[in-house]
Design a protein around this motif. Sequence first.
Motif, PDB file in Angstrom:
ATOM      1  N   GLY A 111       0.867  -1.124   0.149  1.00 23.57           N
ATOM      2  CA  GLY A 111       0.007   0.067  -0.088  1.00 23.57           C
ATOM      3  C   GLY A 111       0.995   1.094  -0.157  1.00 23.57           C
ATOM      4  O   GLY A 111       1.909   1.353   0.956  1.00 23.57           O
ATOM      5  N   TYR A 112       0.330   2.067  -0.960  1.00 22.50           N
ATOM      6  CA  TYR A 112       1.383   3.391  -1.041  1.00 22.50           C
ATOM      7  C   TYR A 112       0.970   4.634  -0.343  1.00 22.50           C
ATOM      8  O   TYR A 112       1.657   5.664  -0.136  1.00 22.50           O
ATOM      9  N   PHE A 113      -0.226   4.327   0.481  1.00 23.53           N
ATOM     10  CA  PHE A 113      -0.750   5.454   1.343  1.00 23.53           C
ATOM     11  C   PHE A 113      -0.668   5.101   2.772  1.00 23.53           C
ATOM     12  O   PHE A 113      -0.602   5.877   3.635  1.00 23.53           O
ATOM     13  N   ALA A 114      -0.265   4.061   2.850  1.00 18.37           N
ATOM     14  CA  ALA A 114      -0.363   3.381   4.305  1.00 18.37           C
ATOM     15  C   ALA A 114       1.088   3.088   5.120  1.00 18.37           C
ATOM     16  O   ALA A 114       1.893   2.511   4.584  1.00 18.37           O
ATOM     17  N   PRO A 115       1.286   3.674   6.236  1.00 16.60           N
ATOM     18  CA  PRO A 115       2.175   3.436   7.158  1.00 16.60           C
ATOM     19  C   PRO A 115       2.623   2.203   7.608  1.00 16.60           C
ATOM     20  O   PRO A 115       1.379   1.542   7.990  1.00 16.60           O
ATOM     21  N   GLU A 116       3.660   1.482   7.364  1.00 15.77           N
ATOM     22  CA  GLU A 116       3.887   0.065   7.876  1.00 15.77           C
ATOM     23  C   GLU A 116       3.289   0.059   9.361  1.00 15.77           C
ATOM     24  O   GLU A 116       3.898   0.628  10.234  1.00 15.77           O
ATOM     25  N   GLY A 117       2.335  -0.926   9.844  1.00 16.50           N
ATOM     26  CA  GLY A 117       1.821  -1.153  10.806  1.00 16.50           C
ATOM     27  C   GLY A 117       2.561  -1.749  11.958  1.00 16.50           C
ATOM     28  O   GLY A 117       2.609  -1.580  13.049  1.00 16.50           O
ATOM     29  N   ARG A 118       3.624  -2.498  11.645  1.00 15.11           N
ATOM     30  CA  ARG A 118       4.409  -3.169  12.312  1.00 15.11           C
ATOM     31  C   ARG A 118       5.405  -2.177  13.058  1.00 15.11           C
ATOM     32  O   ARG A 118       5.957  -2.559  14.101  1.00 15.11           O
ATOM     33  N   TYR A 119       5.643  -0.925  12.563  1.00 15.64           N
ATOM     34  CA  TYR A 119       6.583   0.157  13.169  1.00 15.64           C
ATOM     35  C   TYR A 119       5.685   0.920  14.192  1.00 15.64           C
ATOM     36  O   TYR A 119       6.171   2.075  14.514  1.00 15.64           O
ATOM     37  N   CYS A 120       4.409   0.429  14.453  1.00 16.42           N
ATOM     38  CA  CYS A 120       3.701   1.475  15.313  1.00 16.42           C
ATOM     39  C   CYS A 120       3.539   0.765  16.722  1.00 16.42           C
ATOM     40  O   CYS A 120       3.204  -0.457  17.094  1.00 16.42           O
ATOM     41  N   SER A 121       3.917   1.375  17.533  1.00 14.59           N
ATOM     42  CA  SER A 121       3.850   0.867  19.171  1.00 14.59           C
ATOM     43  C   SER A 121       2.546   0.617  19.567  1.00 14.59           C
ATOM     44  O   SER A 121       2.325  -0.213  20.567  1.00 14.59           O
ATOM     45  N   SER A 122       1.421   1.190  18.885  1.00 17.98           N
ATOM     46  CA  SER A 122       0.063   0.782  19.431  1.00 17.98           C
ATOM     47  C   SER A 122      -0.562  -0.144  18.375  1.00 17.98           C
ATOM     48  O   SER A 122      -1.874  -0.357  18.354  1.00 17.98           O
ATOM     49  N   GLY A 123       0.311  -0.845  17.481  1.00 16.43           N
ATOM     50  CA  GLY A 123      -0.780  -1.672  16.626  1.00 16.43           C
ATOM     51  C   GLY A 123      -0.939  -1.454  15.369  1.00 16.43           C
ATOM     52  O   GLY A 123      -0.788  -0.105  15.013  1.00 16.43           O
ATOM     53  N   ASP A 124      -1.555  -2.201  14.538  1.00 17.11           N
ATOM     54  CA  ASP A 124      -1.881  -1.779  13.197  1.00 17.11           C
ATOM     55  C   ASP A 124      -3.339  -1.391  12.782  1.00 17.11           C
ATOM     56  O   ASP A 124      -3.832  -1.429  11.646  1.00 17.11           O
ATOM     57  N   GLY A 125      -4.147  -1.246  13.946  1.00 20.97           N
ATOM     58  CA  GLY A 125      -5.449  -0.662  13.584  1.00 20.97           C
ATOM     59  C   GLY A 125      -5.799   0.825  13.299  1.00 20.97           C
ATOM     60  O   GLY A 125      -6.998   1.071  13.299  1.00 20.97           O
ATOM     61  N   GLY A 126      -4.773   1.391  12.673  1.00 16.39           N
ATOM     62  CA  GLY A 126      -4.902   2.862  12.208  1.00 16.39           C
ATOM     63  C   GLY A 126      -4.098   3.799  13.156  1.00 16.39           C
ATOM     64  O   GLY A 126      -4.151   4.936  12.527  1.00 16.39           O
ATOM     65  N   HIS A 127      -3.600   3.436  14.202  1.00 12.51           N
ATOM     66  CA  HIS A 127      -2.804   4.405  14.968  1.00 12.51           C
ATOM     67  C   HIS A 127      -1.424   4.706  14.277  1.00 12.51           C
ATOM     68  O   HIS A 127      -0.968   5.721  14.735  1.00 12.51           O
ATOM     69  N   GLN A 128      -1.188   3.775  13.544  1.00 16.05           N
ATOM     70  CA  GLN A 128       0.277   4.075  12.781  1.00 16.05           C
ATOM     71  C   GLN A 128       0.126   5.370  12.142  1.00 16.05           C
ATOM     72  O   GLN A 128       1.334   5.888  11.871  1.00 16.05           O
ATOM     73  N   VAL A 129      -0.808   5.907  11.674  1.00 10.86           N
ATOM     74  CA  VAL A 129      -0.940   7.106  10.991  1.00 10.86           C
ATOM     75  C   VAL A 129      -0.507   8.238  12.079  1.00 10.86           C
ATOM     76  O   VAL A 129       0.291   9.047  11.591  1.00 10.86           O
ATOM     77  N   SER A 130      -1.197   8.634  12.926  1.00 10.59           N
ATOM     78  CA  SER A 130      -1.065   9.378  13.899  1.00 10.59           C
ATOM     79  C   SER A 130       0.509   9.357  14.585  1.00 10.59           C
ATOM     80  O   SER A 130       1.141  10.298  15.056  1.00 10.59           O
ATOM     81  N   GLU A 131       0.741   7.999  14.849  1.00  8.35           N
ATOM     82  CA  GLU A 131       2.309   7.901  15.488  1.00  8.35           C
ATOM     83  C   GLU A 131       3.187   8.407  14.373  1.00  8.35           C
ATOM     84  O   GLU A 131       4.337   8.858  14.871  1.00  8.35           O
ATOM     85  N   PHE A 132       3.057   8.088  13.078  1.00  8.53           N
ATOM     86  CA  PHE A 132       4.048   8.648  11.993  1.00  8.53           C
ATOM     87  C   PHE A 132       3.959  10.056  12.081  1.00  8.53           C
ATOM     88  O   PHE A 132       5.049  10.638  11.912  1.00  8.53           O
ATOM     89  N   LYS A 133       2.994  10.782  12.065  1.00  9.29           N
ATOM     90  CA  LYS A 133       2.794  12.129  12.059  1.00  9.29           C
ATOM     91  C   LYS A 133       3.531  12.759  13.216  1.00  9.29           C
ATOM     92  O   LYS A 133       4.221  13.853  13.023  1.00  9.29           O
ATOM     93  N   ALA A 134       3.481  12.152  14.348  1.00  8.55           N
ATOM     94  CA  ALA A 134       3.926  12.737  15.595  1.00  8.55           C
ATOM     95  C   ALA A 134       5.608  12.650  15.691  1.00  8.55           C
ATOM     96  O   ALA A 134       6.191  13.391  16.048  1.00  8.55           O
ATOM     97  N   MET A 135       6.094  11.226  14.946  1.00  6.85           N
ATOM     98  CA  MET A 135       7.354  11.165  14.648  1.00  6.85           C
ATOM     99  C   MET A 135       7.846  12.524  13.835  1.00  6.85           C
ATOM    100  O   MET A 135       9.002  13.014  13.990  1.00  6.85           O
TER     101      MET A 135
END
Length: 713
Positions: free
Chosen positions: A234-258
């Motif tokens: 997926g070209y719009f989705a940040p990799e969910g395995r790199y999110c400390s809160s799991g892959d349920g959608g929080h990867q987007v906000s965690e990437f933005k915070a980074m």
Amino acid sequence: MASALLPGKPTPLGAKWDGTGVNFAIYSEYATAVELCLFDESGAEAEKYRLEERTAFVWHGYLPGIQPGRRYGYRVYGPWEPEKGLRFNPAKLLVDPYAQAICDKVDWQQSIFPYRFGGEDADLQKDDGDSAPGAPKSVVVNPYFDWDQDRPLRTPLVDSIIYETHVRGFSIANPEIPEALRGTYAAIASPASIRHFKRLGITAVELMPVHQYIQDSHLVEKGLSNYWGYNTLGYFAPEGRYCSSGDGGHQVSEFKAMVKTLHREGIEVILDVVYNHTAEGNHLGPMLSFKGIDNLTYYRTLPDNPRYYMDYTGTGNSLNVRHPQVLKLIMDSLRYWVLEMHVDGFRFDLAATLARELHDVDRLSGFFDIIHQDPTLADVKLIAEPWDVGEGGYQVGNFPILWAEWNGKYRDTVRRYWKGDDGQLSDLGYRLTGSSDLYQHDGRRPYASINFVTAHDGFTLRDLVSYDNKHNEANGEDNQDGTNDNYSWNMGAEGPTDNSDILHARERQIRNFLATLLLSQGVPMISGGDEMGRTQNGNNNAYSQDNETSWYDWTRTDEKEALIDFTAELIRLRRDHPNLRRRKFFQDRGIHNVEGSDIAWYSTSGKELGADAWNAGWMRSVGMMLNGKTLNICDDQGNPVADNSFLLLLNAHYEPVDFHLPSAPGGGAWVVTLNTDHIDTPFKSGPTRKKLRLEGRSLMLLCEHEAQKAAAL
């Protein structure tokens, strides 16, 4: 079917939550019907909706009441005619190409393949097994985020120091980061990581692929994994395995915070993006998204036999960038990461593939045209890996204006020179000065050259000077994978034999490479971990090693601290002196009038290098003078800027040489600023005499000071 589905809109593509519901839109030119499937929290398929509206090949509908976090996918109906390139199979659940988050791993069972196994023509036999239980799901996301005062940093490329790294490998073993955060976007933005970045002085992190990717079946079977991530789903989705809160959608906000945190610290974010191929492989690969949505639109198929794919990447398929919808997909993705995720630039993996209109690489391809006309991308960094594996794919120096390039010729020349190969001097001159032979002819500047000695692909710097041959046995391919690295340093009979001398020689060679990189014109890119002597134990293709082989070792040692300090001091030196990062190519005016010359070259005799010397195969020692009085730049107030002049002395011979110093252009005195042979005190300053001893395989940097100031040192 439920009746709650409203017509919705054909734009924008994807699943867009507006606070009260979600608009779904998906492109498929050859489909006969499209079904939207919703899943509950347990992963069970709970609801289905037929998208009855179709506008310009976009199928769309609006569902009130849907909230962020809802999982969904598509089933697409159409002809099953693989021999014609049509592979529709509604039994297979498909990921939305525009999904902004993706969850669940691929379960490598036969159900995710659209055909039945067995037989020579297996891919022609349709399989009707439901793939949903083993397929990734798209996730509706909440687009709202408090960016506060975050703005693009727009660090000029000429002033940039790029640090290539891997989100997981960089932090997974760092004890200074809370264990729950290690290996995640949050860890990259943690205080411990920021301290390291700031200590070094880098201006940008270049993150290896963070687009959602999948694990290859052959690696899973071996107990390995696709660690690098060049296997995009997926070209719009940040990799969910790199999110400390799991892959349920929080990867987007965690990437933005980074990104927000890094920007606050003055550090840009560049993404390594893979728009040349996808994770679905060739005609025998799984059906996860594009292949089942619109195979002929998204992939390059053979003109005379569309059952099979064009493959310029060695991965089984190539995206069909000639098609307007695929160009739109790429551009929408790039704009999304800039506008919504606030990233600062992109490094395009195997970028030559994107320039192939028919078969040949074309500098005037539609891909370049559309990028150059897009105002959103006008101020972001565009960096090409200027090659692919197809015929004519090596295109270093041939990308158009506005693009910078990974300069593979810089890497090759600098390695060969410090190895002691014959005949490198002439080419080295170009590489040290920004590669004008590659970039000046079309009006580009030295900062079009992204200089590097090592990268994620190949030996680490420590291994480059320690191993003569690759050791990829852990990859399970009998050490046959990866390139045979011909530039590794073999000390051989001419080198030291005592263990302590060998260790000293290796440390010196590491410092030679780092110093050459950071003192060359162009833009330096450091391969993450080289600044602390990271080793992969001779593995030069660690793509499948998600373990201690690839992870950064943060154990504190005096040797690591010294090397980090050495790298940081080089970066500081470069940052403080515009003479070491010029915006224009050297003009070499008046070679016999040093005070008016931008640059001059010297032999060990202290005399200017003659034309014949450049082609003397045996010559391995040279001096390069950079005149600080000829910068031809002004400060913000319009005042002319001058800088110190520098004399860079390089000796790639294994024996020491005596170097007679030329006069400094400003009439001052040369002061030793750097000596790579002095491992413990490489930056200890001191006055010089008319002649210096330059040890074997070592480098010195001298800086011009006023005579009286130099005498006081």
